[in-house]
Design an enzyme around this catalytic site. Structure first.
Site, mmCIF file in Angstrom:
data_model
loop_
_atom_site.group_PDB
_atom_site.id
_atom_site.type_symbol
_atom_site.label_atom_id
_atom_site.label_comp_id
_atom_site.label_asym_id
_atom_site.label_seq_id
_atom_site.Cartn_x
_atom_site.Cartn_y
_atom_site.Cartn_z
ATOM 1 N N GLY A 187 0.839 -1.189 0.000
ATOM 2 C CA GLY A 187 0.000 0.000 0.000
ATOM 3 C C GLY A 187 0.875 1.240 0.000
ATOM 4 N N ALA A 188 0.236 2.384 0.294
ATOM 5 C CA ALA A 188 0.955 3.656 0.264
ATOM 6 C C ALA A 188 2.081 3.693 1.289
ATOM 7 C CB ALA A 188 -0.021 4.801 0.506
ATOM 8 N N MET A 189 1.896 2.994 2.414
ATOM 9 C CA MET A 189 2.902 3.018 3.472
ATOM 10 C C MET A 189 4.096 2.106 3.189
ATOM 11 S SD MET A 189 2.090 5.032 6.014
ATOM 12 C CE MET A 189 0.714 5.788 6.876
ATOM 13 N N VAL A 223 4.517 -5.439 2.914
ATOM 14 C CA VAL A 223 4.600 -6.341 4.057
ATOM 15 C C VAL A 223 4.889 -7.750 3.555
ATOM 16 C CG1 VAL A 223 3.454 -7.254 6.106
ATOM 17 C CG2 VAL A 223 2.932 -4.940 5.304
ATOM 18 N N ASP A 245 -4.101 7.531 11.004
ATOM 19 C CA ASP A 245 -4.591 6.876 9.784
ATOM 20 C C ASP A 245 -5.544 5.726 10.127
ATOM 21 O OD1 ASP A 245 -4.817 6.684 7.035
ATOM 22 O OD2 ASP A 245 -3.133 5.303 6.823
#
Length: 520
Positions: free
Chosen positions: A23-25, A28, A149
């Site tokens: 994702g944007a972060m 994983v 968030d």
């Protein structure tokens, strides 16, 4: 194209095995900790390079990772951070416990939540948030943690054999970490649909910003849609929407559930445009949720049982986790007592304590819980309902909580908890006996006359719990502990306090004039 990270080893310890999320972060990976015999972990790479101000940012990342690790030790509703580092490309990563479950966004898409499930999930999210907002002591200073968030994809829902549906919050503090290296006037980080008005403005945030995001998410959990809808998915459109557009009400979007007014009012308060008009802390939200959850538990129990438990041999309590309930009308005072000829161990203090120790009876070794109380306290519960339940936690250290409750309506509940370290031979032998026999003896000794056992109570263990005990012991034997046993004990203590009201509601919902044996 193959992923270059496959089978890569970080810090001579974590071998990456499979990409499980992105994702944007960042990304994983599922990995194994080769230093701990292949224990599964999750490794998250942050979408951020440290090539520029690497020293200052690396120190900030280290501080943030330590803070998140401490938070995970304080609450079972926060995914635990176990390690952190920076790879050879100056990309920071942190290592988390590996959990198999679904994100709340997947859960919402798959099915509509029942009211009781909504309340349970929301309450657990709030417990994680409350722990963070209360702050973590680091180097003599308390640091409150604001998530920044909160959204369904950052909530993980797992099925835990001990706790039932267990909810954990991901990525605490990471948004602030990522934002710390940029010019906030030119950069926005968050999720547009869930951001508070003050977050859109780039202001310094407090706990009430998370409360706004929580309100958006709770609305979505109940209705499947958002309370605010922007005409386009741009920063400008969402900025105007969060500041000017009044949120839709649950009634207006046509929710299929009959939503209590206190829940709708709570969500609308969370969605207030100005922080001072929202609930000022998570405790205010928990008060509403816990009150409603207790009401739902009592209603569900009464509907299931219809006051006919006396003639029923097996009942099922409608709660998560499902609890099998055996009804037993044998008296508190066992006829076996006269054959035990047991006295209080000399190495134990004369005090109100509880401990397990097997006994020999008719050539058989039986599990027993030894209890010392005052004569008055024992006498109060000569006629009582008996209840037991077991809670287990794997990480950071395998620990089992054995809960026994004796209860009657006049004098309330006497709680008899005991913690078993499943890495010790003594505790393993006790669990083996519980699995084998399917029951245990409660041996009561009065402080005033400790040289003889004054009363004996037999407590049954539900078959499903026996199966779980066996599974948990097998898990504990293969699991390599990576933390202090006291940390696991403290986490179980927290969960124990949270489930007490639910257990009391179940006990209070039945007529306890006749001795009853309930096993969870």
């Amino acid at each position: 194209m193959s992923d270059p990270n496959m089978n890569r080893v970080l810090g001579n310890r974590y071998q990456l095995q499979e990409l499980i999320g992105s994702g944007a972060m960042g990304k994983v990976y599922r990995a194994k900790d080769v230093l701990l015999g292949g224990v599964p972990v999750a490794v998250k790479f942050l979408a951020l390079s440290m090539q520029n101000e690497k020293m200052r940012l690396q120190e900030r990342f280290e501080q943030e990772a330590k803070t998140c690790a401490l938070l995970g030790q304080k609450s079972i509703h926060v995914v635990r951070v176990m390690d952190y580092g920076v790879d050879e490309n100056k990309v920071p990563f942190y290592v988390m416990e590996y959990l198999q479950g679904k994100s709340l966004s997947q859960v919402i898409r798959k099915q509509n939540l029942s009211l009781s499930r909504f309340v349970s999930i929301s309450r657990q999210i709030c417990l994680g948030l409350q722990c963070a907002h209360d702050g973590i002591p680091v180097d003599g200073k308390v640091y409150p943690i604001i998530h920044r968030d909160i959204k369904p994809s950052n909530i993980l829902v797992i099925q835990d054999p001990s706790f039932g549906e267990l909810v954990k919050v991901l990525d605490f503090g990471i948004a602030k970490l990522l934002q710390s290296n940029v010019d906030q006037t030119k950069f926005y980080l968050g999720t547009l649909a869930y951001s508070s008005p003050e977050q859109m403005e780039g202001k310094e945030l407090d706990n009430r910003s998370d409360i706004y995001s929580l309100g958006v998410m709770m609305f979505e959990m109940l209705t499947g849609t958002l309370p605010l809808v922007a005409p386009t998915h741009s920063f400008g459109a969402w900025y105007k929407t969060h500041h000017q557009q009044p949120p839709r009400t649950i009634t207006n979007v046509g929710c299929e559930l009959a939503i209590p007014q206190e829940i709708e009012s709570l969500i609308m308060r969370c969605l207030a445009k100005t922080a001072k008009e929202r609930p000022q802390n998570i405790g205010e939200i928990l008060e509403v949720l816990e009150s409603l959850e207790q009401q739902l538990t009592q209603q569900s129990f009464r509907q299931d049982n219809h006051n006919d438990y006396r003639s029923t041999t097996t009942l099922t309590l409608n709660a998560a986790p499902k609890l099998e309930t055996n009804v037993d009308s044998q008296p508190f005072l066992s006829k076996e007592k006269t054959t035990y000829n047991i006295s209080w161990p000399q190495n134990k203090p004369i005090a109100d304590i509880v401990f397990p120790q097997p006994i020999e009876f008719n050539g058989e070794t039986l599990p027993a819980l030894w209890v010392m109380l005052s004569e008055t306290e024992i006498f109060k519960r000569l006629s009582c309902t008996r209840y037991n339940q077991f809670l287990f936690i794997t990480a950071p250290h395998p620990m089992l909580l054995w809960i026994t409750v004796i209860y009657n309506r006049q004098h309330g509940a006497k709680w008899l908890p005991y913690y078993l370290d499943l890495k010790t031979t003594v505790s393993q032998e006790i669990v083996k006996l519980l699995v084998k026999t399917g029951d245990y003896r409660l041996l009561f000794f009065a402080r005033e006359s400790p040289n003889r056992c004054s009363h004996v109570l037999t407590a049954s263990i539900a078959p499903i719990q026996r199966q779980r005990l066996q599974q948990w012991m097998a898990t504990a034997k293969t699991f390599v502990s990576y933390g202090d046993p006291q940390t696991s004990k403290n986490l179980l203590k927290g969960e124990y306090q949270k489930i007490k009201p639910q257990i009391l509601a179940k006990l209070a919902a039945i007529d306890t004039d006749t001795p009853v044996n309930l096993c969870g």
